[in-house]
Design an enzyme around this catalytic site. Structure first.
Site, short mmCIF file in Angstrom:
data_model
loop_
_atom_site.label_atom_id
_atom_site.label_comp_id
_atom_site.label_asym_id
_atom_site.label_seq_id
_atom_site.Cartn_x
_atom_site.Cartn_y
_atom_site.Cartn_z
N HIS A 242 0.42 15.72 12.45
CA HIS A 242 1.22 15.83 11.22
C HIS A 242 2.22 14.69 11.12
CE1 HIS A 242 4.83 17.01 13.41
NE2 HIS A 242 4.05 17.77 14.16
N GLU B 211 1.01 24.23 17.76
CA GLU B 211 1.73 23.49 18.78
C GLU B 211 2.07 24.40 19.97
OE1 GLU B 211 2.15 21.07 20.47
OE2 GLU B 211 3.40 19.66 19.34
#
Length: 310
Positions: A99, A201
């Site tokens: 990202h 994550e």
């Protein structure tokens, strides 16, 4: 996108102990399965798999994504390998995207890694910016994704094949990066990227790594064409305030993701948009060398999977 900085290098680092511990956990995990896929990198297709390539100076945007051969040769070889493969072999090219910059990345750079880990990562913000839970992209983060969009269009003109399947972490910063990266290139309503929990994550302690509710994610992204995987819980049942997932634990769940992909999809070219820690584990799972990825960065990997039967 800039080349990885010291914070990206920290996030992408992998110790010898982590690799050994992962291999022990992997043996326990796979021994309980009737069969599983074993992964390895096919060399000489992308510069990032070459030990001579320095992650801290390499800029894939200026290197045709790091390809060694022409795109035509690369994908012709991919198709040839799959055509000649046994039923227990499969080859895929993955474009693993990180990202763009989120507010937690900005805060990390403002306060430094030591203070971030000691104090600020456990808070939701500092009164000036908010980074938890589930932080948004900064303006720079959006522009990094847009840079990828421009370069993808250039590489498509040079013969790069589009992925035919898209996956994303459930975090806002990941899904929004995917949207900005592929705008005007694919129809999200048609391609229906899959939001998958395991691509998230590292879990625990850091508030930026606590996800939004399923209802919020669905209301924001299902109208845009995204599909949330079956079994996705309403609340973030995996996040713990007092325990942070280890690299090897994260790598086992990422291995599970790739087992799922190779079991269920014949697609030869696949995009996964996730996070620095997630990509670190993905590279470990796929037996690729550690490679730091900057915010908004991406790494292509040419993977061979071999089915092992217990």
């Amino acid at each position: 996108m800039s080349v990885p900085d010291k914070y990206d290098a920290h996030a992408g680092a992998l110790s010898a102990d982590s690799k050994k511990n992962y291999e022990k956990l992997l043996n326990d995990y796979t021994s309980s399965l009737p069969s599983y896929w074993k992964f390895e990198i096919v060399p000489n297709f992308f510069k990032q798999s070459d030990e001579a390539t320095d992650p801290l100076s390499f800029n894939y945007l200026k290197e045709d994504f790091g390809r060694v051969l022409s795109w035509e040769e690369t994908f012709s070889k991919l198709s040839e390998l799959n055509s000649n493969a046994s039923e227990d072999e499969s080859y895929k090219v993955f474009f693993l995207a990180r990202h763009g910059q989120g507010y937690h990345n900005l805060a990390n750079s403002v306060y430094g890694q030591k203070e971030w880990d000691r104090k600020w990562s456990k808070l939701n913000g500092d009164g000036k910016m908010v980074w938890g839970p589930d932080p948004e992209l900064t303006d720079l983060g959006v522009s990094q994704a847009v840079d990828n969009n421009h370069v993808w269009k250039e590489q498509i003109k040079k013969g790069c094949k589009l992925p035919t399947k898209w996956f994303s972490s459930p975090f806002t910063r990941s899904v929004d990066t995917l949207i900005h990266t592929w705008k005007d290139i694919i129809d999200l309503q048609k391609e229906k990227p899959l939001i998958k929990e395991d691509f998230r994550e590292t879990m625990g302690v850091h508030t930026c790594d606590k996800r939004s509710t399923r209802s919020f994610i669905a209301s924001k992204y299902e109208p845009k064409g995204f599909v949330i995987e079956d079994g996705f819980a309403e609340e973030d049942i995996y996040f713990k305030d007092d325990y942070r997932e280890t690299i090897e634990e994260q790598s086992i769940r990422l291995n599970r993701s790739f087992q799922f992909i190779f079991d269920n999809y014949d697609d030869e070219v696949i995009n996964v948009t996730s996070h620095s820690g997630s990509i670190r584990s993905q590279l470990l799972v796929l037996n690729h060398r550690p490679f730091a990825i900057g915010t908004g960065g991406m790494i292509p990997v040419f993977v061979k999977a071999t089915k092992v039967k217990n």
